[in-house]
Enzyme design. Sequence first.
Site, PDB file in Angstrom:
ATOM      1  N   GLY A 184      59.366 -58.570  32.963  1.00  0.00           N
ATOM      2  CA  GLY A 184      60.397 -59.368  33.622  1.00  0.00           C
ATOM      3  C   GLY A 184      61.760 -59.237  32.978  1.00  0.00           C
ATOM      4  N   LEU A 185      61.952 -58.200  32.144  1.00  0.00           N
ATOM      5  CA  LEU A 185      63.223 -58.015  31.426  1.00  0.00           C
ATOM      6  C   LEU A 185      64.127 -56.977  32.091  1.00  0.00           C
ATOM      7  CD1 LEU A 185      61.808 -58.062  27.772  1.00  0.00           C
ATOM      8  CD2 LEU A 185      62.943 -59.933  29.001  1.00  0.00           C
ATOM      9  N   GLY A 186      63.674 -56.386  33.178  1.00  0.00           N
ATOM     10  CA  GLY A 186      64.536 -55.516  33.963  1.00  0.00           C
ATOM     11  C   GLY A 186      64.796 -54.146  33.381  1.00  0.00           C
ATOM     12  N   GLY A 187      63.945 -53.665  32.473  1.00  0.00           N
ATOM     13  CA  GLY A 187      64.213 -52.385  31.830  1.00  0.00           C
ATOM     14  C   GLY A 187      64.315 -51.224  32.804  1.00  0.00           C
ATOM     15  N   GLY A 188      63.373 -51.126  33.742  1.00  0.00           N
ATOM     16  CA  GLY A 188      63.402 -50.039  34.706  1.00  0.00           C
ATOM     17  C   GLY A 188      64.639 -50.088  35.588  1.00  0.00           C
ATOM     18  N   SER A 189      65.011 -51.288  36.017  1.00  0.00           N
ATOM     19  CA  SER A 189      66.214 -51.436  36.840  1.00  0.00           C
ATOM     20  C   SER A 189      67.461 -51.076  36.055  1.00  0.00           C
ATOM     21  CB  SER A 189      66.318 -52.876  37.353  1.00  0.00           C
ATOM     22  OG  SER A 189      65.250 -53.179  38.227  1.00  0.00           O
ATOM     23  N   ASP A 246      67.058 -55.961  41.194  1.00  0.00           N
ATOM     24  CA  ASP A 246      67.779 -56.211  39.944  1.00  0.00           C
ATOM     25  C   ASP A 246      68.787 -55.113  39.608  1.00  0.00           C
ATOM     26  OD1 ASP A 246      66.346 -58.540  39.571  1.00  0.00           O
ATOM     27  OD2 ASP A 246      64.949 -57.677  38.125  1.00  0.00           O
ATOM     28  N   LYS A 303      67.650 -57.922  30.636  1.00  0.00           N
ATOM     29  CA  LYS A 303      68.251 -59.120  31.215  1.00  0.00           C
ATOM     30  C   LYS A 303      67.268 -60.271  31.134  1.00  0.00           C
ATOM     31  CE  LYS A 303      65.601 -59.136  35.099  1.00  0.00           C
ATOM     32  NZ  LYS A 303      64.593 -60.187  35.430  1.00  0.00           N
ATOM     33  N   PRO A 326      60.272 -53.782  26.606  1.00  0.00           N
ATOM     34  CA  PRO A 326      58.877 -53.758  27.079  1.00  0.00           C
ATOM     35  C   PRO A 326      58.814 -53.605  28.594  1.00  0.00           C
ATOM     36  CG  PRO A 326      59.239 -55.588  25.557  1.00  0.00           C
ATOM     37  CD  PRO A 326      60.594 -55.025  25.874  1.00  0.00           C
TER      38      PRO A 326
END
Length: 282
Positions: A103-108, A141, A15, A99
């Site tokens: 701040g791209l929300g991958g884990g969320s 997120d 995101k 990555p």
Amino acid sequence: MHALPQDITIHCPAKLNLFLHITAQRNDGYHELETLFQFIDLCDDLHISATTDGRIDLLTPLQDVSHEDNLVYRAAMLLMPLRKDAQQGAQISLHKRIPMGGGLGGGSSNAASTLIGLNQLWGLGLDRRQLADLGIQLGADVPVFIFGQAAFARGVGEQLVAVEPAPAWYLVVHPQVHVSTASVFQHPDLPRNSAPITTELSEWASHRNDCQSLVASLYPPVAKAIDWLVEYAPTRMTGTGACVFGCFDSQAAAQKALAAMPSAFSGFVAQGLNTSPAWQGL
């Protein structure tokens, strides 16, 4: 009664926060936010297979992340008490492309997809609101990834209204530093008094990211990435960073800028999505 599926693969999108305002800090320490979320077509792939041993097995653990801190594992454990059969378990594997710590929300996104997938595999019958109420326990997120639509968010990120940001191509640049979200939100110089938006949501570029100036001052590579990218397109940091993005009218224009990117950075071109691919085919 339909037989439950035995395995499922879910695309977990990244995101962008097209803007991020901090309007207050609550007594419990959490911050009241206003932000505009849009997904992009860079995705991790989460594969879940149902098992009958009552266990959660992570087949692809993340380096330097313990099981207890892994959001996929924590999401699965939230659903364990809701199983209709204590023998229901799962094997989970994750192919990472997003990555970490940018701040791209991958884990969320991974956590949300775990909730979505196990809800299907275990036949729990939870709706999106119920899943989002669980997801907010894992991170601010997570609800938007369960919501599945580009959204204007308030509160700590859980009050969501579907929106349709204009189609766009983005060049996302990673300055190759890791920014601690907790340290940004705890910093005394973080602005916390943006006026709430009271008019109809306007073009996102007329707003800002309240974290950007602080993060750029604390992490010079972030400032350098912004200074470089802004020469090509309207540019902003996403979330608390470290990634920054430029907004382009075409894929070709974004690719041209990527070709000129300094070697100190990494980056990729992605298309904005107003509907998450995570729900497709479910």
